[in-house]
Scaffold this motif. Structure first.
Motif, mmCIF file in Angstrom:
data_model
loop_
_atom_site.group_PDB
_atom_site.id
_atom_site.type_symbol
_atom_site.label_atom_id
_atom_site.label_comp_id
_atom_site.label_asym_id
_atom_site.label_seq_id
_atom_site.Cartn_x
_atom_site.Cartn_y
_atom_site.Cartn_z
ATOM 1 N N SER A 184 2.193 5.889 -15.318
ATOM 2 C CA SER A 184 2.690 4.584 -15.167
ATOM 3 C C SER A 184 2.473 3.715 -14.275
ATOM 4 N N PRO A 185 2.317 4.175 -12.803
ATOM 5 C CA PRO A 185 1.822 3.151 -11.679
ATOM 6 C C PRO A 185 0.607 2.767 -11.893
ATOM 7 N N TYR A 186 -0.196 3.318 -12.440
ATOM 8 C CA TYR A 186 -1.645 2.925 -12.836
ATOM 9 C C TYR A 186 -1.588 1.536 -13.688
ATOM 10 N N ARG A 187 -0.582 1.866 -14.761
ATOM 11 C CA ARG A 187 -0.436 0.834 -15.740
ATOM 12 C C ARG A 187 0.106 -0.405 -15.177
ATOM 13 N N ASP A 188 1.212 -0.157 -14.071
ATOM 14 C CA ASP A 188 2.029 -1.262 -13.666
ATOM 15 C C ASP A 188 0.849 -2.245 -12.607
ATOM 16 N N ARG A 189 -0.088 -1.283 -11.972
ATOM 17 C CA ARG A 189 -1.118 -2.081 -10.995
ATOM 18 C C ARG A 189 -1.918 -2.895 -11.937
ATOM 19 N N PRO A 209 3.749 16.075 -8.037
ATOM 20 C CA PRO A 209 4.344 17.589 -8.215
ATOM 21 C C PRO A 209 4.896 17.780 -9.725
ATOM 22 N N LEU A 210 5.610 16.688 -10.219
ATOM 23 C CA LEU A 210 6.124 16.687 -11.528
ATOM 24 C C LEU A 210 5.058 16.772 -12.638
ATOM 25 N N TYR A 211 4.166 16.117 -12.457
ATOM 26 C CA TYR A 211 2.939 15.973 -13.291
ATOM 27 C C TYR A 211 2.293 17.712 -13.204
ATOM 28 N N LEU A 212 2.121 18.149 -12.171
ATOM 29 C CA LEU A 212 1.208 19.345 -12.113
ATOM 30 C C LEU A 212 2.265 20.462 -12.661
ATOM 31 N N VAL A 213 3.737 20.505 -12.503
ATOM 32 C CA VAL A 213 4.410 21.498 -12.846
ATOM 33 C C VAL A 213 4.726 21.436 -14.269
ATOM 34 N N TRP A 214 5.352 20.216 -14.738
ATOM 35 C CA TRP A 214 5.831 19.837 -15.998
ATOM 36 C C TRP A 214 4.480 19.606 -17.083
ATOM 37 N N ASP A 215 3.745 18.983 -16.793
ATOM 38 C CA ASP A 215 2.814 18.889 -17.821
ATOM 39 C C ASP A 215 1.478 19.839 -17.676
ATOM 40 N N LEU A 216 1.085 20.097 -16.353
ATOM 41 C CA LEU A 216 -0.235 21.091 -16.530
ATOM 42 C C LEU A 216 0.392 22.466 -16.496
ATOM 43 N N GLY A 217 1.279 22.691 -15.736
ATOM 44 C CA GLY A 217 1.938 24.054 -15.706
ATOM 45 C C GLY A 217 2.590 24.347 -16.808
ATOM 46 N N GLY A 255 0.898 -1.188 0.141
ATOM 47 C CA GLY A 255 0.167 0.205 0.021
ATOM 48 C C GLY A 255 0.890 1.304 -0.031
ATOM 49 N N PRO A 256 1.805 1.374 1.079
ATOM 50 C CA PRO A 256 2.636 2.689 0.989
ATOM 51 C C PRO A 256 3.334 2.720 -0.334
ATOM 52 N N LYS A 257 3.960 1.612 -0.886
ATOM 53 C CA LYS A 257 4.614 1.781 -2.122
ATOM 54 C C LYS A 257 3.788 2.296 -3.336
ATOM 55 N N LEU A 258 2.473 1.822 -3.346
ATOM 56 C CA LEU A 258 1.628 2.380 -4.403
ATOM 57 C C LEU A 258 1.252 3.841 -4.330
ATOM 58 N N ILE A 259 1.005 4.152 -3.068
ATOM 59 C CA ILE A 259 0.796 5.632 -2.697
ATOM 60 C C ILE A 259 1.962 6.634 -2.963
ATOM 61 N N SER A 284 4.346 5.838 -5.103
ATOM 62 C CA SER A 284 4.808 5.864 -6.581
ATOM 63 C C SER A 284 3.742 6.990 -7.038
ATOM 64 N N TYR A 285 2.682 7.318 -6.698
ATOM 65 C CA TYR A 285 1.923 8.440 -7.086
ATOM 66 C C TYR A 285 2.409 9.692 -6.541
ATOM 67 N N LEU A 286 2.791 9.855 -5.416
ATOM 68 C CA LEU A 286 2.911 11.084 -4.658
ATOM 69 C C LEU A 286 4.339 11.703 -5.358
ATOM 70 N N TRP A 287 5.106 10.907 -5.487
ATOM 71 C CA TRP A 287 6.555 11.806 -6.388
ATOM 72 C C TRP A 287 6.210 12.092 -7.309
ATOM 73 N N ARG A 288 5.340 11.324 -8.078
ATOM 74 C CA ARG A 288 5.166 12.005 -9.449
ATOM 75 C C ARG A 288 4.054 13.184 -9.449
#
Length: 646
Positions: free
Chosen positions: A215-220, A190-198, A178-182, A184-188
């Motif tokens: 990416s972590p969604y596909r892995d799951r 801020p990158l997504y919000l700044v790099w992709d959306l911002g 569970g912590p591993k899945l969460i 993998s989302y959390l570190w991505r």
């Protein structure tokens, strides 16, 4: 020293720009693939030219499985059949697993030509397509592929057992899963919000998707539904004649250009995207040969092989060597995935985080719910998949720099477009949440629709919405034949007919899971007021309402046990059905009914074994009940009841 340091900086800059341009520094073999422009909606005169590869597969499959003669080389197979599985996350995947079990038990799966899926429906559809084939074991000796459909859907075999064990997504991985899945989302995030959306910066797809929430969604998805089959590519689909022809539906974020039917208004919600064995693409971009999808583009050509600026017919791409996806060296994957995997298509089809559904269940006041929708809009993140735009001519080095300048400026305001270097694909539910349109446009005449989506606004007008979509999609002049429910009317099964302008008819069996209990209506209490048609007077054909009234919580799942049990011809079958009914009724009764079975929010689907079994058995029982008399012949296409314009 100063010169040497500046030289190193320039080397780093050049290497970075080489990576961004993705063609300036490394050369690959180039290949040319067809881009097909298909008729926008059903056009009987163009069906063969648009879909002849699919029809040839279906003709061969019918000849092999049913012992029927193969149709001639230019004839659309008669009485095309299809299953359409809706979105709805794990709820939908599990419910439709039960429907598949019922269809197979009724000996009808071999007669199904197409399987068209969206989101959660794509999970179980991809699971079936990947695991039906020649018998194959993994390194531990477990069978991970079978040529026996009975063995695949048998709930006592390891295939279904694996789904049951992983129905909670994090259930089998131990404490740290569970912590591993969460994490993998959390570190991505801020990158997504700044790099992709911002900044709206895109990059080489393999890099962009790895840094993306996708990416972590596909892995799951791979862990849960693709055990041992993670490397299955789209081009490996339908390599045998066991599984129906598989269509995975997505949504093109890059807005396809409007196209319409002759003499009528264009259809502006042209965002569809389809993944199949032969072609992948959309109406707005065209459909490219699947082996050429996801590769860097060199040139785009018209039908005469000249440079094309619109209506492309051929694309020249940089291709790696012909090897399976998991056997290519890392150097060959630097520009992006060497091929698009089935798990990619499954994940793309369902890649969205719908915060709206949480507020819809939390706030029961219509005005408050509307306000919260606006408040939650920025957090409804689409886990879109980024890939090369195969319908756009590739730029030189300076053109790449210009592309980035455009992306970081006015494209952030105007939104993505089909002229962009990259395209983004996400949840297919934004275009078609049931997968039915992909079947209708192919001329499928017998359609079974499983709709396990959540009514977030608690108004129960899913058939009304389907009718409106059909009117816009098929065009004026078409008719709906058969009983049409009133607005806000709950219907568990309905058989109706679609009569097109050209006189062709399609029969549609529509199945919607609900559980009748007081908690079902807490989302919209106004539906229980006197005079509100919240329940169909005849939601189940042949039900004796005087003996088993719909308000009797003895059967809170709406299932008529006597009718279903009578379908069993042997004592063992009767006992099996009786046990299934008991388990579903038990789970849907208080206090479990407070979870709104079978309308659990997709966001909260962390299933226990009890929940998995309840949804699976509900799909099985409804399939056995409503599809027992289904037939794929001329008589089934004759409408029962009156017809009204769409």
């Amino acid at each position: 020293m100063h010169v040497r340091r500046n030289g190193r900086i320039w080397i780093v800059i050049v290497l970075l720009l080489c990576g961004l341009s993705a063609s300036a520094c490394v050369k690959y073999e180039i290949r040319t693939y067809e881009i097909r422009q298909r008729a926008f909606t059903h056009d009987s005169t163009r069906l063969w030219s648009d879909y002849h590869e699919e029809y040839e597969f279906i003709a061969n499959r019918r000849a092999t499985l049913l012992g029927k003669p193969k149709t001639s080389g230019t004839t659309v197979p008669p009485h095309l059949t299809g299953l359409a599985f809706s979105g709805g996350g794990i709820r939908s995947a599990t419910f439709h697993l039960g429907v598949l079990q019922a269809v197979q038990e009724l000996d009808k799966l071999k007669e199904i030509d197409y399987l068209s899926t969206v989101s959660g429906g794509s999970y179980v559809g991809g699971w079936m397509a990947a695991h039906l084939g020649s018998d194959q074991e993994d390194d531990l000796g477990y069978l991970i592929e079978t040529k026996d459909p009975n063995r695949l859907v048998d709930d006592r075999e390891d295939f279904v057992e694996h789904l049951r064990d992983h129905s909670g997504f994090i259930q089998e991985g131990g404490f740290f899963e569970g912590p591993k899945l969460i994490g993998s989302y959390l570190w991505r995030l801020p990158l997504y919000l700044v790099w992709d959306l911002g900044l709206h910066i895109k990059t080489v797809p393999s890099v962009g998707n790895e840094l993306h929430l996708y990416s972590p969604y596909r892995d799951r998805i791979e862990l849960t539904y693709m055990r041992g089959k993670e490397a299955t590519g789209l081009t490996q689909l339908n390599r045998n004649l066991i599984s129906p022809y598989f269509i995975v539906n997505g949504n093109l974020v890059n807005r396809g250009r409007p196209r319409g039917y002759p003499g009528d208004k264009p259809y502006f919600e042209n965002y569809n995207f389809e993944f199949t064995h032969d072609f992948s693409g959309s109406d707005g971009l065209g459909y490219v040969r699947t082996p050429g999808f996801g590769r860097p583009v060199v040139e785009v050509l018209d039908k005469d092989k000249n440079l094309a600026w619109e209506n492309p017919a051929w694309v020249v791409v940089e291709d790696p060597p012909d090897k399976p996806c998991d056997q290519l060296p890392q150097a060959d994957t630097a520009k992006g995935a060497p091929c698009v995997r089935l798990s990619d298509a499954m994940t793309i089809s369902g890649a969205a985080l719908d915060i709206d559904s949480i507020f819809a269940e939390t706030y029961h006041n219509d005005f408050t719910r509307t306000l919260m929708r606006f408040a939650s809009a920025p957090f409804n993140l689409n886990f879109e998949y980024q890939t090369w735009n195969y319908a756009r001519r590739y730029n030189d080095f300076l053109g790449t720099i210009w592309d980035y300048l455009v992306m970081m400026t006015w494209r952030r305001i105007s939104g993505p477009n089909t002229v962009d270097r990259w395209i983004e694909i996400t949840d297919g539910a934004f275009f078609d949440n049931t997968g039915v349109f992909a079947l209708l446009r192919r001329g499928v005449t017998h359609v079974i629709v499983g709709d396990a989506t959540l009514d977030t606004d608690w108004t129960y007008h899913y058939l009304k919405l389907l009718r409106e979509r059909l009117r816009r999609y098929v065009g004026s002049g078409a008719e709906w034949c058969g009983e049409f429910p009133a607005d806000h009317e709950i219907v568990w099964h309905r058989r109706f007919w679609l009569k097109r302008r050209d006189g062709t008819t399609a029969v549609i069996d529509f199945i919607k899971p609900y559980a009748y209990n007081p908690a079902l209506f807490k989302g919209n209490p106004t539906l229980t007021r006197a005079g509100t048609p919240f329940l169909s007077p005849r939601p189940e054909p042949k039900r004796d309402l005087s003996r088993d009234p719909l308000t009797d919580l003895k059967y809170p799942t709406h299932l008529d046990s006597k009718r279903i049990v009578n379908q069993g011809s042997k004592k063992k079958e009767v006992e099996q059905i009786d046990r299934a009914i008991s388990r579903v009724v038990k789970f849907a009764s208080p206090p479990q009914s407070r979870s709104l079975f079978a309308q659990t929010s997709t966001f909260f689907q962390w299933y226990s074994t009890e929940e998995f079994e309840a949804y699976r058995l509900l799909g099985y029982l409804m399939g056995k009940t409503y599809l027992s008399d289904i037939a794929f012949n001329d008589a089934a296409l004759v409408p029962v009841g009156g017809c009204v314009p769409l």
